[in-house]
Design a protein around this motif. Structure first.
Motif, PDB file in Angstrom:
ATOM      1  N   ASN A  19       0.780  -1.095   0.106  1.00  0.00           N
ATOM      2  CA  ASN A  19       0.010   0.047  -0.017  1.00  0.00           C
ATOM      3  C   ASN A  19       0.896   1.287  -0.052  1.00  0.00           C
ATOM      4  O   ASN A  19       0.426   2.237  -0.723  1.00  0.00           O
ATOM      5  N   PHE A  20       2.095   1.286   0.492  1.00  0.00           N
ATOM      6  CA  PHE A  20       3.015   2.119   0.804  1.00  0.00           C
ATOM      7  C   PHE A  20       3.300   2.557  -0.780  1.00  0.00           C
ATOM      8  O   PHE A  20       3.395   3.779  -1.184  1.00  0.00           O
ATOM      9  N   LEU A  21       3.706   1.444  -1.580  1.00  0.00           N
ATOM     10  CA  LEU A  21       4.165   1.623  -2.756  1.00  0.00           C
ATOM     11  C   LEU A  21       3.354   2.161  -3.619  1.00  0.00           C
ATOM     12  O   LEU A  21       3.519   2.890  -4.904  1.00  0.00           O
ATOM     13  N   ASN A  66      -7.015  11.403  -5.217  1.00  0.00           N
ATOM     14  CA  ASN A  66      -6.177   9.848  -5.818  1.00  0.00           C
ATOM     15  C   ASN A  66      -7.141   8.823  -5.002  1.00  0.00           C
ATOM     16  O   ASN A  66      -6.643   8.806  -3.903  1.00  0.00           O
ATOM     17  N   ILE A  67      -8.023   8.136  -5.573  1.00  0.00           N
ATOM     18  CA  ILE A  67      -8.675   7.050  -5.087  1.00  0.00           C
ATOM     19  C   ILE A  67      -7.709   5.975  -4.539  1.00  0.00           C
ATOM     20  O   ILE A  67      -7.921   5.412  -3.684  1.00  0.00           O
ATOM     21  N   VAL A  68      -6.912   5.554  -5.429  1.00  0.00           N
ATOM     22  CA  VAL A  68      -5.820   4.267  -4.978  1.00  0.00           C
ATOM     23  C   VAL A  68      -5.036   5.102  -3.868  1.00  0.00           C
ATOM     24  O   VAL A  68      -4.926   3.945  -2.915  1.00  0.00           O
ATOM     25  N   ALA A  69      -4.712   6.205  -3.533  1.00  0.00           N
ATOM     26  CA  ALA A  69      -3.815   6.453  -2.429  1.00  0.00           C
ATOM     27  C   ALA A  69      -4.935   6.568  -1.533  1.00  0.00           C
ATOM     28  O   ALA A  69      -4.631   6.086  -0.324  1.00  0.00           O
ATOM     29  N   ALA A  74      -6.220   4.096   3.598  1.00  0.00           N
ATOM     30  CA  ALA A  74      -7.244   3.317   4.834  1.00  0.00           C
ATOM     31  C   ALA A  74      -6.594   2.361   5.539  1.00  0.00           C
ATOM     32  O   ALA A  74      -7.042   1.958   6.607  1.00  0.00           O
ATOM     33  N   PHE A  75      -5.580   1.619   4.891  1.00  0.00           N
ATOM     34  CA  PHE A  75      -4.974   0.487   5.463  1.00  0.00           C
ATOM     35  C   PHE A  75      -4.111   0.869   6.666  1.00  0.00           C
ATOM     36  O   PHE A  75      -3.734   0.069   7.121  1.00  0.00           O
ATOM     37  N   ILE A  76      -4.068   1.926   7.080  1.00  0.00           N
ATOM     38  CA  ILE A  76      -3.431   2.461   8.434  1.00  0.00           C
ATOM     39  C   ILE A  76      -4.118   1.852   9.468  1.00  0.00           C
ATOM     40  O   ILE A  76      -3.520   1.450  10.540  1.00  0.00           O
ATOM     41  N   THR A 138       3.233  12.801   3.121  1.00  0.00           N
ATOM     42  CA  THR A 138       2.736  12.043   1.781  1.00  0.00           C
ATOM     43  C   THR A 138       3.220  13.075   0.663  1.00  0.00           C
ATOM     44  O   THR A 138       4.136  12.734  -0.369  1.00  0.00           O
ATOM     45  N   LYS A 139       2.931  14.404   0.737  1.00  0.00           N
ATOM     46  CA  LYS A 139       3.062  15.340  -0.344  1.00  0.00           C
ATOM     47  C   LYS A 139       4.663  15.529  -0.355  1.00  0.00           C
ATOM     48  O   LYS A 139       5.354  15.832  -1.643  1.00  0.00           O
TER      49      LYS A 139
END
Length: 151
Positions: A19-21, A66-69, A74-76, A138-139
Motif C-alpha cells: 500500500n505504501f508503494l 487520488n482514489i488509489v492513495a 485506509a490500511f493504516i 505524503t506530499k
C-alpha cells in the motif's frame, strides 16, 4: 499449514509495504495523491469498522483526490493497529472531555453511550491529526521523489 502469529504479522507488513508503494508510485498531482492518502487515513483511524473504503468512495464524488492513495491510506487501520487506535482515541476523548470514567471490561455495555461519545470525540481529533500528518508527509515524499522540491 496452520497460520502462526509470525506469518500473520509478516502478511500485514507485506500489505503495508504494498500500500505504501501504491501511494508512492501513484499518478496525479502531489496534492491529489496526498489528499487521497490523508482522506483514507482519516477513515482508517476513525472507528468506521470496515467502512473506510465505502466512505472514501463516497467522498470521491464530492472532492477530487487520488482514489488509489485513499484506499491504500485506509490500511493504516489493520488488525495490529486497530486496538491501539481505539485506545488512543478513547484516552484523547477522555482528556478533552475531562472524564475519569474508567472502562470496566466486564460491564462496558452499561456505559456504551458515554464510552461511544468519548470515543467519537477522541477519534475525531486523532483522525484529523493523523490525516494532516499523512497529507504533509505524503506530499513531501511525492515531491521529493519527483524532484519538485529543491532544498
Amino acid at each position: 499449514m496452520k497460520p502462526t502469529k509470525r506469518n500473520c504479522f509478516i502478511n500485514i507488513l507485506r500489505k503495508v509495504r504494498i500500500n505504501f508503494l501504491k501511494i508512492y508510485y501513484a499518478r496525479g498531482s502531489a496534492h491529489e495523491i496526498a489528499l487521497g492518502a490523508a482522506i483514507g487515513a482519516f477513515w482508517g483511524v476513525f472507528p468506521t469498522f470496515g467502512l473506510s473504503t465505502i466512505l472514501s468512495l463516497l467522498m470521491y464524488k464530492f472532492i477530487r483526490f487520488n482514489i488509489v492513495a485513499a484506499l491504500s491510506g485506509a490500511f493504516i487501520s489493520n488488525p495490529l493497529t486497530s486496538p491501539f487506535l481505539l485506545i488512543i482515541s478513547y484516552k484523547v476523548g477522555a482528556y478533552i472531555l475531562d472524564t475519569n470514567n474508567p472502562v470496566d471490561y466486564n460491564n462496558w455495555y452499561k456505559n456504551l453511550a458515554e464510552i461511544g461519545y468519548v470515543l467519537i470525540i477522541g477519534a475525531t481529533v486523532v483522525s484529523l491529526l493523523t490525516s494532516f500528518i499523512v497529507y504533509y508527509l505524503t506530499k513531501y515524499v511525492i515531491e521529493k521523489r519527483r524532484g519538485l522540491r529543491r532544498d
